[in-house]
Design a protein around this motif. Sequence first.
Motif, short mmCIF file in Angstrom:
data_model
loop_
_atom_site.label_atom_id
_atom_site.label_comp_id
_atom_site.label_asym_id
_atom_site.label_seq_id
_atom_site.Cartn_x
_atom_site.Cartn_y
_atom_site.Cartn_z
N LEU A 165 -1.26 59.50 70.05
CA LEU A 165 -0.49 60.16 68.99
C LEU A 165 -0.66 61.65 69.17
N PHE A 166 0.45 62.36 69.40
CA PHE A 166 0.40 63.81 69.57
C PHE A 166 1.05 64.48 68.37
N SER A 167 0.33 65.41 67.77
CA SER A 167 0.84 66.17 66.62
C SER A 167 0.93 67.64 66.98
N GLY A 168 2.06 68.26 66.64
CA GLY A 168 2.21 69.69 66.91
C GLY A 168 3.51 70.21 66.33
N THR A 169 3.84 71.45 66.66
CA THR A 169 5.10 72.04 66.24
C THR A 169 6.23 71.44 67.08
N PRO A 170 7.49 71.58 66.66
CA PRO A 170 8.61 71.03 67.44
C PRO A 170 8.65 71.55 68.88
N CYS A 171 8.32 72.83 69.08
CA CYS A 171 8.36 73.37 70.44
C CYS A 171 7.23 72.80 71.29
N GLN A 172 6.10 72.49 70.67
CA GLN A 172 5.01 71.87 71.41
C GLN A 172 5.35 70.43 71.80
N VAL A 173 6.02 69.71 70.90
CA VAL A 173 6.47 68.36 71.23
C VAL A 173 7.46 68.39 72.38
N GLU A 174 8.39 69.35 72.32
CA GLU A 174 9.37 69.48 73.40
C GLU A 174 8.67 69.87 74.71
N GLY A 175 7.67 70.74 74.60
CA GLY A 175 6.91 71.12 75.79
C GLY A 175 6.23 69.93 76.43
N LEU A 176 5.65 69.06 75.60
CA LEU A 176 5.00 67.85 76.13
C LEU A 176 6.03 66.93 76.78
N ASN A 177 7.14 66.71 76.09
CA ASN A 177 8.19 65.83 76.65
C ASN A 177 8.70 66.35 78.00
N SER A 178 8.88 67.67 78.09
CA SER A 178 9.36 68.26 79.34
C SER A 178 8.31 68.14 80.45
N TYR A 179 7.06 68.29 80.08
CA TYR A 179 5.97 68.19 81.06
C TYR A 179 5.87 66.76 81.61
N LEU A 180 6.02 65.78 80.74
CA LEU A 180 5.87 64.38 81.17
C LEU A 180 7.05 63.91 82.02
N LYS A 181 8.24 64.45 81.75
CA LYS A 181 9.45 64.16 82.53
C LYS A 181 9.92 62.70 82.44
N ARG A 182 9.31 61.94 81.59
CA ARG A 182 9.77 60.56 81.36
C ARG A 182 9.20 60.09 80.03
N LYS A 183 9.77 59.02 79.51
CA LYS A 183 9.30 58.46 78.24
C LYS A 183 8.21 57.43 78.49
N TYR A 184 7.23 57.43 77.60
CA TYR A 184 6.14 56.47 77.66
C TYR A 184 6.14 55.65 76.37
N ASP A 185 6.09 54.35 76.50
CA ASP A 185 6.06 53.48 75.33
C ASP A 185 4.78 53.67 74.52
N ASN A 186 3.72 54.12 75.17
CA ASN A 186 2.43 54.29 74.50
C ASN A 186 2.19 55.70 73.97
N LEU A 187 3.26 56.52 73.89
CA LEU A 187 3.17 57.86 73.31
C LEU A 187 3.98 57.92 72.03
N ILE A 188 3.36 58.36 70.94
CA ILE A 188 4.03 58.61 69.67
C ILE A 188 3.90 60.09 69.36
N THR A 189 5.01 60.75 69.07
CA THR A 189 4.98 62.18 68.79
C THR A 189 5.29 62.46 67.32
N LEU A 190 4.59 63.42 66.78
CA LEU A 190 4.73 63.79 65.37
C LEU A 190 4.83 65.30 65.30
N ASP A 191 5.92 65.80 64.73
CA ASP A 191 6.05 67.25 64.61
C ASP A 191 6.00 67.68 63.15
N LEU A 192 5.77 68.98 62.97
CA LEU A 192 5.62 69.57 61.65
C LEU A 192 6.76 70.54 61.40
N VAL A 193 7.28 70.53 60.21
CA VAL A 193 8.28 71.54 59.86
C VAL A 193 7.53 72.85 59.67
N CYS A 194 7.84 73.84 60.48
CA CYS A 194 7.08 75.09 60.42
C CYS A 194 8.00 76.29 60.21
#
Length: 338
Positions: A100-129
Amino acid sequence: MKPLVINNGNTSAFAVQNKDESIRMQSASGGAFSAFATVVLNKGGIVFGGCFDKDFNVCHDSVSTINDLKKLRCSKYVQSDMGNTFSKIKSLLKEGRLILFSGTPCQVEGLNSYLKRKYDNLITLDLVCRGTPSPGLWKKYLAWHSAKEKSPITYVSFRNKHFGYAGSTMAIGFKNGKIKYQSRAIQFFKYTFFQDLNSRPSCFRCHFKTIQRNADITLYDCWHVNAFSKDMDDDRGTTMVLLHTEKGENLFNETKPFIRFNKADVEKAIKLDGIMATQCTVPNPQREQFFKDAQDIPFEQLIKKYFPLSIKKQCIQWLKPVIYKLGILNHLKRFISK
């Protein structure tokens, strides 16, 4: 502020409170993050989020036990140092660990871009900032307080509930045993944040201001919980939870034993408390001069220049604790909102 496109899609909204009152009181709002994280940790997963290091710099770190989860609770209004978080997550995902990854929307996007693919075992949670304030200014602010008190800092809370949720207050504790609340010097960092003086420039042109997020779940403060459930309005904090994906909905369903919740209309929830999900703020015209002054003048002078203590502010600082002790702060908040 310029409104951006609101597109509900399949998003659903819920006002949420953690059933564990001690966790809710330790949380910035309703303790929903802790409930989600608890489910993940109970499955042997790992939770990543923002925390303080030993010097109270804000960074991202991971926890693998319920006991350690407390360090990820509560808001930190400072840009987080990500370090090697993304590479650690990628390695753990490849091992099959639930994350479970928690962060700002840009951090979530940064993680998604870094991974370059979707993982079923990753859940992302962003904060309205609203934005991400300067780590450099934060260090100066802490150093000034420590020098002024002649004691190291041992505790920081941007969203302390000493005066209740409606009276959300910043607090700083020191090794000498003192904890300071409410004063102009304590509130200064949050004040300049909400005056749009200390956030980084990119936050005023954020590309992620929409309901259709890149995360599975979005969290933000539900100040107007009485508009969705009067029974939940107890001045201890409520989180508005937006679910965007099936993955997010599944985690929410597993979290239900740990929470009280009430379904909310998405558009109403955004209009009442989540406007920062869809809008950028405008930089304060004094922002450039503020950062110049932060380099050139003593911190005491900086506070006096940008947070002048008017008679109105003096009255608020004096009345807030009194009103809370009389038990009418939350009622006053609801009256003003109406």
